[in-house]
Design a protein around this motif. Structure first.
Motif, PDB file in Angstrom:
ATOM      1  N   GLU A 305       0.835  -1.208   0.000  1.00 39.20           N
ATOM      2  CA  GLU A 305       0.000   0.000   0.000  1.00 39.20           C
ATOM      3  C   GLU A 305       0.870   1.258   0.000  1.00 39.20           C
ATOM      4  O   GLU A 305       0.562   2.247  -0.664  1.00 39.20           O
ATOM      5  N   GLN A 354      -5.838  12.174  -3.569  1.00 37.33           N
ATOM      6  CA  GLN A 354      -6.746  11.393  -2.738  1.00 37.33           C
ATOM      7  C   GLN A 354      -6.392   9.907  -2.773  1.00 37.33           C
ATOM      8  O   GLN A 354      -6.422   9.228  -1.748  1.00 37.33           O
ATOM      9  N   HIS A 355      -6.035   9.416  -3.965  1.00 36.89           N
ATOM     10  CA  HIS A 355      -5.598   8.010  -4.061  1.00 36.89           C
ATOM     11  C   HIS A 355      -4.354   7.769  -3.198  1.00 36.89           C
ATOM     12  O   HIS A 355      -4.233   6.726  -2.535  1.00 36.89           O
ATOM     13  N   ASP A 358      -5.365   7.736   0.469  1.00 37.36           N
ATOM     14  CA  ASP A 358      -6.063   6.491   0.786  1.00 37.36           C
ATOM     15  C   ASP A 358      -5.075   5.331   0.932  1.00 37.36           C
ATOM     16  O   ASP A 358      -5.187   4.505   1.847  1.00 37.36           O
ATOM     17  N   GLU A 361      -3.029   5.740   4.150  1.00 37.46           N
ATOM     18  CA  GLU A 361      -3.837   5.396   5.325  1.00 37.46           C
ATOM     19  C   GLU A 361      -3.985   3.882   5.451  1.00 37.46           C
ATOM     20  O   GLU A 361      -3.926   3.326   6.552  1.00 37.46           O
ATOM     21  N   ALA A 362      -4.163   3.216   4.310  1.00 36.19           N
ATOM     22  CA  ALA A 362      -4.227   1.756   4.330  1.00 36.19           C
ATOM     23  C   ALA A 362      -2.903   1.157   4.788  1.00 36.19           C
ATOM     24  O   ALA A 362      -2.863   0.157   5.508  1.00 36.19           O
TER      25      ALA A 362
END
Length: 372
Positions: A305, A354-355, A358, A361-362
């Protein structure tokens, strides 16, 4: 460099370099086998022993047993051992010698017979004449210590007949101490100013006074000196022939390798490394390759990630750089077409940001909240 999430990408880069080396070795060995020029174990070992004996002499050891004892006692400099055990060091050395020998053998085979004419050699010299000019240079040894008092004591011992090499081996804090302080030949501009001035001012066969620099206190022994020289073709004819032959042989070897690499069937079975190799050549395709690894659960990679986040961020930065290029100084109004491009890129930046968030954060959910 290898720590944590950032280090994982760095490690993948190292793995990719290692894979390229493996591919090169495989192509070379296959070509040698096809040409019936395979290097025997006996020949490889004989070459290793020849180079190893030279190495022992340079390190000041009379035998392998003496070197092993020094190794076990931690007396071999770290820059030589690379942190390896004695067994690892010897295995690596044997491998390196064999691979170098194989490359040289194949270069000779694919290079073929090289018999240049006198005109070719003279033209070669004229194109590179300045490369054969020799700058003023000096051959020197030195002893480096961290106190002026000790330097003065050593200097006094030298002045009454002390052995320079032995004192360098005993006292010098420079890696050259293993070679009795020998630095070899150097030209002006290669050493710090104070050291250089003293070395070029000291007559051949004599010893300087104590020379302070930012590294400590030096005592310099000048072994030899050569003034600047501009040789004629006749002076360097033998070297010209060697250089011409080597350059042409390398050129032919490079052509062989490019063709062999282009026609080789190479399968990378590690999916993570294959995705990285795709990213190296095409960022967008690389991102898609890493997304496939995640979406199809093809690898067990805790940093996946994070890697995705870093690729999204890299694409975002590229888009921002393109916006900056299109808008320039921002003083002139943009025409409609360019304005539309900028707006589309700004939307792309927002989406990529934003990707990236995300994905990061993952990654935190998987890895925890430590900085690494």
């Amino acid at each position: 460099f290898l720590a944590g999430a950032q280090g994982r990408m760095f490690a993948l880069g190292i793995e990719d370099e290692a894979l390229e080396l493996s591919i090169t070795r495989a192509l070379i060995r296959q070509e040698l086998e096809q040409r019936g020029e395979t290097l025997s174990d006996e020949a490889a070992e004989a070459e290793f022993q020849r180079q190893y004996q030279q190495f022992l002499a340079q390190m000041g050891h009379a035998s392998d047993q003496e070197f092993q004892e020094a190794y076990a006692a931690g007396e071999v400099p770290e820059y030589v051992t690379g942190g390896l055990t004695y067994e690892e060091f010897m295995a690596y050395a044997r491998q390196s010698v064999r691979e170098s020998y194989e490359i040289q053998a194949l270069q000779a085979v694919v290079g073929g017979a090289i018999e240049p004419t006198d005109e070719e050699l003279r033209a070669f010299f004229e194109e590179r004449e300045t490369e054969y000019a020799q700058a003023e240079r000096v051959n020197a040894s030195h002893i480096l210590v961290d106190s002026e008092e000790l330097a003065q004591e050593i200097l006094e011992e030298l002045q009454v007949g002390g052995d320079f090499a032995a004192l360098a081996t005993e006292h010098s804090a420079c890696p050259s101490s293993a070679q009795g302080g020998e630095l070899g030949w150097f030209e002006r501009g290669q050493m710090v100013e104070a050291f250089e001035a003293a070395a070029f001012a000291t007559p051949v066969g004599e010893i300087s006074g104590v020379v302070p620099t930012q590294y400590g206190f030096h005592i310099i022994k000048v072994v030899d000196y050569e003034p600047a020289q501009t040789p004629t073709y006749k002076d360097v004819a033998d070297q010209i022939l060697t250089d011409f032959t080597e350059e042409l042989r390398m050129e032919r070897f490079g052509t062989w390798y490019d063709n062999a690499r282009a026609s080789a069937e190479i399968e990378v079975v590690d999916p993570l490394l294959q995705a990285y190799r795709t990213y190296e050549t095409d960022l967008q395709q690389g991102l898609l390759a890493f997304l496939r690894l995640r979406n199809e659960s093809l690898v067990d990679e805790p940093y996946l990630e994070f890697i995705l986040g870093s690729l999204y961020e890299e694409m975002m930065q590229q888009a921002m750089a393109e916006i900056a290029r299109l808008t320039g100084e921002g003083e002139e109004p943009l025409d409609a077409e360019v304005q539309a491009q900028v707006e589309a890129l700004e939307l792309e930046v927002d989406t990529l940001r934003q990707h990236a968030v995300d994905a990061y954060e993952a990654a935190i959910e998987t890895l925890g909240s430590s900085p690494e």
